[in-house]
Design a protein around this motif. Structure first.
Motif, PDB file in Angstrom:
ATOM      1  N   LEU A  99      89.953  34.809  11.068  1.00 29.53           N
ATOM      2  CA  LEU A  99      88.719  35.451  10.613  1.00 29.53           C
ATOM      3  C   LEU A  99      88.042  36.214  11.747  1.00 29.53           C
ATOM      4  CD1 LEU A  99      87.206  32.630   8.363  1.00 29.53           C
ATOM      5  CD2 LEU A  99      88.174  34.806   7.591  1.00 29.53           C
ATOM      6  N   SER A 100      88.096  35.660  12.955  1.00 29.69           N
ATOM      7  CA  SER A 100      87.484  36.335  14.097  1.00 29.69           C
ATOM      8  C   SER A 100      88.191  37.646  14.403  1.00 29.69           C
ATOM      9  CB  SER A 100      87.520  35.428  15.327  1.00 29.69           C
ATOM     10  OG  SER A 100      86.750  34.264  15.120  1.00 29.69           O
ATOM     11  N   ASP A 101      89.524  37.657  14.325  1.00 35.29           N
ATOM     12  CA  ASP A 101      90.275  38.887  14.567  1.00 35.29           C
ATOM     13  C   ASP A 101      90.011  39.919  13.472  1.00 35.29           C
ATOM     14  OD1 ASP A 101      91.448  38.070  16.936  1.00 35.29           O
ATOM     15  OD2 ASP A 101      93.234  37.254  15.963  1.00 35.29           O
ATOM     16  N   ARG A 102      89.851  39.442  12.243  1.00 31.08           N
ATOM     17  CA  ARG A 102      89.767  40.371  11.111  1.00 31.08           C
ATOM     18  C   ARG A 102      88.348  40.864  10.845  1.00 31.08           C
ATOM     19  NH1 ARG A 102      93.219  41.680   7.040  1.00 31.08           N
ATOM     20  NH2 ARG A 102      92.330  42.294   5.033  1.00 31.08           N
ATOM     21  N   TYR A 103      87.351  39.991  11.026  1.00 31.87           N
ATOM     22  CA  TYR A 103      85.991  40.350  10.640  1.00 31.87           C
ATOM     23  C   TYR A 103      85.017  40.415  11.816  1.00 31.87           C
ATOM     24  CZ  TYR A 103      87.772  39.512   5.937  1.00 31.87           C
ATOM     25  OH  TYR A 103      88.509  39.562   4.795  1.00 31.87           O
ATOM     26  N   HIS A 104      84.832  39.321  12.532  1.00 33.71           N
ATOM     27  CA  HIS A 104      83.840  39.327  13.607  1.00 33.71           C
ATOM     28  C   HIS A 104      84.238  38.310  14.667  1.00 33.71           C
ATOM     29  CE1 HIS A 104      80.034  39.484  15.747  1.00 33.71           C
ATOM     30  NE2 HIS A 104      79.658  40.491  14.964  1.00 33.71           N
ATOM     31  N   ARG A 105      84.168  38.736  15.927  1.00 32.75           N
ATOM     32  CA  ARG A 105      84.626  37.899  17.037  1.00 32.75           C
ATOM     33  C   ARG A 105      83.799  36.632  17.223  1.00 32.75           C
ATOM     34  NH1 ARG A 105      89.743  38.524  18.672  1.00 32.75           N
ATOM     35  NH2 ARG A 105      90.296  40.723  18.711  1.00 32.75           N
ATOM     36  N   LYS A 106      82.559  36.619  16.736  1.00 31.48           N
ATOM     37  CA  LYS A 106      81.692  35.466  16.970  1.00 31.48           C
ATOM     38  C   LYS A 106      81.890  34.337  15.971  1.00 31.48           C
ATOM     39  CE  LYS A 106      77.508  37.139  17.119  1.00 31.48           C
ATOM     40  NZ  LYS A 106      76.062  37.133  17.369  1.00 31.48           N
ATOM     41  N   ILE A 107      82.702  34.541  14.956  1.00 32.52           N
ATOM     42  CA  ILE A 107      82.837  33.531  13.905  1.00 32.52           C
ATOM     43  C   ILE A 107      83.328  32.202  14.464  1.00 32.52           C
ATOM     44  CG2 ILE A 107      84.144  32.885  11.840  1.00 32.52           C
ATOM     45  CD1 ILE A 107      84.010  35.779  10.951  1.00 32.52           C
ATOM     46  N   SER A 108      84.422  32.238  15.219  1.00 32.58           N
ATOM     47  CA  SER A 108      84.983  30.986  15.741  1.00 32.58           C
ATOM     48  C   SER A 108      84.036  30.314  16.718  1.00 32.58           C
ATOM     49  CB  SER A 108      86.332  31.253  16.411  1.00 32.58           C
ATOM     50  OG  SER A 108      86.192  32.139  17.502  1.00 32.58           O
ATOM     51  N   ILE A 109      83.297  31.097  17.487  1.00 29.90           N
ATOM     52  CA  ILE A 109      82.364  30.518  18.464  1.00 29.90           C
ATOM     53  C   ILE A 109      81.191  29.844  17.765  1.00 29.90           C
ATOM     54  CG2 ILE A 109      80.755  31.085  20.333  1.00 29.90           C
ATOM     55  CD1 ILE A 109      82.690  33.249  21.218  1.00 29.90           C
ATOM     56  N   TYR A 222      71.631  30.838  20.817  1.00 32.08           N
ATOM     57  CA  TYR A 222      71.923  32.005  21.652  1.00 32.08           C
ATOM     58  C   TYR A 222      73.098  32.795  21.085  1.00 32.08           C
ATOM     59  CZ  TYR A 222      72.623  34.813  25.863  1.00 32.08           C
ATOM     60  OH  TYR A 222      72.740  35.861  26.743  1.00 32.08           O
ATOM     61  N   SER A 223      74.132  32.098  20.666  1.00 33.68           N
ATOM     62  CA  SER A 223      75.309  32.795  20.150  1.00 33.68           C
ATOM     63  C   SER A 223      75.001  33.512  18.841  1.00 33.68           C
ATOM     64  CB  SER A 223      76.465  31.806  19.954  1.00 33.68           C
ATOM     65  OG  SER A 223      76.131  30.835  18.974  1.00 33.68           O
ATOM     66  N   LEU A 224      74.116  32.956  18.036  1.00 36.80           N
ATOM     67  CA  LEU A 224      73.766  33.578  16.757  1.00 36.80           C
ATOM     68  C   LEU A 224      72.819  34.762  16.916  1.00 36.80           C
ATOM     69  CD1 LEU A 224      73.225  30.435  14.480  1.00 36.80           C
ATOM     70  CD2 LEU A 224      75.024  32.158  14.225  1.00 36.80           C
ATOM     71  N   LEU A 225      71.828  34.631  17.789  1.00 39.43           N
ATOM     72  CA  LEU A 225      70.718  35.595  17.840  1.00 39.43           C
ATOM     73  C   LEU A 225      70.796  36.587  18.983  1.00 39.43           C
ATOM     74  CD1 LEU A 225      67.826  33.072  17.057  1.00 39.43           C
ATOM     75  CD2 LEU A 225      69.125  34.474  15.438  1.00 39.43           C
ATOM     76  N   VAL A 226      71.471  36.247  20.053  1.00 39.24           N
ATOM     77  CA  VAL A 226      71.450  37.094  21.250  1.00 39.24           C
ATOM     78  C   VAL A 226      72.815  37.699  21.568  1.00 39.24           C
ATOM     79  CG1 VAL A 226      70.931  37.169  23.723  1.00 39.24           C
ATOM     80  CG2 VAL A 226      69.555  35.721  22.209  1.00 39.24           C
ATOM     81  N   LEU A 227      73.862  36.900  21.507  1.00 38.25           N
ATOM     82  CA  LEU A 227      75.183  37.334  21.958  1.00 38.25           C
ATOM     83  C   LEU A 227      75.710  38.521  21.157  1.00 38.25           C
ATOM     84  CD1 LEU A 227      77.617  36.691  23.825  1.00 38.25           C
ATOM     85  CD2 LEU A 227      78.481  35.226  21.987  1.00 38.25           C
ATOM     86  N   LYS A 228      76.243  39.507  21.884  1.00 38.92           N
ATOM     87  CA  LYS A 228      76.883  40.674  21.282  1.00 38.92           C
ATOM     88  C   LYS A 228      78.344  40.723  21.719  1.00 38.92           C
ATOM     89  CE  LYS A 228      73.236  42.474  19.266  1.00 38.92           C
ATOM     90  NZ  LYS A 228      73.144  42.621  17.797  1.00 38.92           N
ATOM     91  N   VAL A 229      79.193  41.188  20.836  1.00 38.37           N
ATOM     92  CA  VAL A 229      80.615  41.317  21.165  1.00 38.37           C
ATOM     93  C   VAL A 229      80.795  42.507  22.088  1.00 38.37           C
ATOM     94  CG1 VAL A 229      82.925  41.716  20.250  1.00 38.37           C
ATOM     95  CG2 VAL A 229      81.300  40.294  18.981  1.00 38.37           C
ATOM     96  N   PRO A 230      81.457  42.322  23.261  1.00 35.80           N
ATOM     97  CA  PRO A 230      81.648  43.454  24.182  1.00 35.80           C
ATOM     98  C   PRO A 230      82.607  44.476  23.618  1.00 35.80           C
ATOM     99  CG  PRO A 230      82.885  41.562  24.945  1.00 35.80           C
ATOM    100  CD  PRO A 230      82.053  41.079  23.781  1.00 35.80           C
ATOM    101  N   GLU A 231      82.353  45.732  23.971  1.00 36.47           N
ATOM    102  CA  GLU A 231      83.276  46.805  23.578  1.00 36.47           C
ATOM    103  C   GLU A 231      84.519  46.699  24.441  1.00 36.47           C
ATOM    104  OE1 GLU A 231      83.378  51.700  23.205  1.00 36.47           O
ATOM    105  OE2 GLU A 231      81.732  50.656  24.206  1.00 36.47           O
ATOM    106  N   SER A 232      85.659  46.965  23.838  1.00 34.20           N
ATOM    107  CA  SER A 232      86.917  46.902  24.581  1.00 34.20           C
ATOM    108  C   SER A 232      86.885  47.853  25.765  1.00 34.20           C
ATOM    109  CB  SER A 232      88.097  47.247  23.674  1.00 34.20           C
ATOM    110  OG  SER A 232      89.292  47.308  24.408  1.00 34.20           O
ATOM    111  N   VAL A 233      87.353  47.365  26.922  1.00 33.51           N
ATOM    112  CA  VAL A 233      87.361  48.193  28.123  1.00 33.51           C
ATOM    113  C   VAL A 233      88.213  49.430  27.933  1.00 33.51           C
ATOM    114  CG1 VAL A 233      88.193  48.268  30.504  1.00 33.51           C
ATOM    115  CG2 VAL A 233      86.821  46.359  29.748  1.00 33.51           C
TER     116      VAL A 233
END
Length: 475
Positions: A99-109, A222-233
């Protein structure tokens, strides 16, 4: 003129990148975990110590017999507990990675952090309401059903890999391990003192459990409200070729980048063959090496708390906290090791150095009789964290970024599954050998650690020296 002066939006972008830092989540969750682990051990010891005391009042027994009974009871508890912790994530961790790969990286965290919070609440309620000790099995099951550490750390590694170039990735991932170690060290150092804040068996450990719950709550929020997924380098380097930063850690690794002078020349090159067609044999050998090494580490870690409580050490609550904190110092020394070795050694060489370090320390641990000897053995293990982290980094260079979540979860689940078997076997071996030679398990761990060098040596012999960009290149 500064970059911000020439491009006003770059200063805003740098501020936004702070929100991609996963470090606050790692630190707060690990403080909660270290407090929880020490608290659970001390609560279990107090529980079975009270039972042994009541049996002693009914009929006197030699002190050694009572200690052996307590050790077996604690060991049996952890056999079941570790089975629950290790097996329940198998149902959901891979799904969370997908699910993290397909939809959103923060799901598993985020989902796994919810499980962390529920398990910490279980310890708090057990201490506060004097619930039966078996309630901790249910707390462990809730944690596992939310993915457990397998899903959490796979998600962290995926975010760390996305936010770093291949040449910097080993350093980037070991930095996350460093944060994990520093947070665990601080939590473990404080755990014994916090446990003693309230005297009385029914409430002892309340302050420690409450602090663990508070830290777990912060990491989830913090993971729900603040953390953003980084853009790929890979994407950001095309848009911002003048920026010398790693997404998530701004301006930190400027001097550590092995390809700093040439990184712009590689932008736009077609993917390397090893990336397009993963070298399955190399990945399989890395898996085998990681599993064998993890067997040695998990077995040692599972038995060590029991070893601390038993003669010849027989440590108290504060000493147990210090002993557990000593295990986290390897995060610091391993970080420094990667920092230095990555400049002049191949990844396979660094992995083997770490395995030799742990194997030698485990062998010394088997013959510990005094407190200072324990810390000497721990010092020898100073590079013990390098192998698993460097193996993850090597794997990330052989697969596409879109598959990070699944591959890291598969590795973590493999380690978790073998860890469950290891926990049961080691605890049984410990119970059978503690009266004859208490260090038997540590000798076995030393053997497995040296055995794990074999598949890594095969990788080193079949591959050309890994390039300055950290890749695995075919001969």
């Amino acid at each position: 003129m500064s970059p911000e002066g020439s491009c006003p939006w770059m200063g805003h972008l740098r501020r936004l990148q702070v929100r991609t830092w996963i470090e606050p989540v790692v630190a707060s969750s690990q403080v909660a975990a270290s407090l929880y682990d020490a608290g659970l051990l001390l609560v279990v010891k107090a529980h079975y110590g009270a039972g042994a005391a009541s049996n002693h009042s009914a009929g006197p027994s030699p002190r050694g017999v009572l200690e052996d009974q307590q050790q077996r009871a604690i060991s049996n508890f952890y056999i079941i507990y570790n089975l629950v912790v290790g097996l329940t994530p198998l149902l959901f961790a891979y799904g969370l990675g997908w699910l993290s790969d397909r939809y959103h990286r923060k799901i598993s965290i985020c989902v796994s952090l919810l499980g962390f919070l529920l398990s910490r609440l279980g310890l708090l309620l057990k201490v506060l309401l004097d619930w039966p000790l078996e309630v901790m099995y249910g707390a462990a099951a809730l944690n596992g059903l939310c993915g457990g550490f397998s899903a959490f750390w796979a998600g962290v590694m995926a975010l760390g890999s996305l936010g770093s170039s291949e040449g910097r990735r080993s350093v980037r991932l070991i930095v996350l391990d460093l944060i994990l170690g520093l947070a665990g060290f601080c939590g473990s150092m404080a755990s014994g003192h916090l446990f003693k804040q309230i005297v009385g068996r029914s409430r002892q450990g309340l302050v420690l459990a409450a602090c663990s719950v508070s830290c777990a709550t912060f990491s989830l929020c913090y993971s729900l409200l603040v953390l953003k997924v980084p853009e790929s380098v890979a994407k950001s380097s095309r848009a911002l070729t003048t920026m010398d930063t790693v997404s998530g850690v701004v301006g930190t690794y400027r001097t550590l980048d092995p390809d700093q002078l040439e990184k712009h020349s590689v932008v736009g090159h077609p993917p390397r063959p090893g990336k397009a067609k993963p070298q399955k044999a190399i990945i399989a050998l890395l898996f085998v090496g990681a599993i064998l090494y993890d067997l040695a580490v998990v077995g040692t870690v599972d038995v060590m708390p029991l070893f601390m409580l038993r003669e010849p050490l027989s440590w108290n609550q504060v000493q147990v906290g210090y002993g557990m904190a000593a295990g986290y110092t390897i995060f610091i020394t391993s970080f420094l090791g990667v920092l230095i070795f990555s400049r002049c050694l191949r990844d396979t060489t660094m992995i083997m150095i770490g395995m030799v370090s742990f194997g030698s320390g485990a062998l010394l641990l088997a013959f510990v009789r005094k407190t200072y000897m324990f810390y000497i053995a721990r010092t020898v293990m100073l590079f013990a964290l390098i192998p698993i982290t460097t193996i993850r980094s090597a794997m990330s260079k052989l697969i596409e970024g879109s598959s990070y979540g699944k591959v890291f979860v598969m590795l973590q689940l493999s380690l978790a599954l073998t860890g469950v078997v290891t926990s049961v076997v080691y605890n049984e071996i410990y119970q059978l050998s503690m009266e004859k030679f208490v260090g038997t398990c540590f000798v076995l761990s030393s053997f497995l650690s040296f055995l794990a060098i074999a598949p890594i040596g095969i990788v080193a012999s079949k591959q050309a020296p890994w390039s300055q960009y950290g890749d695995i290149t075919e001969k």
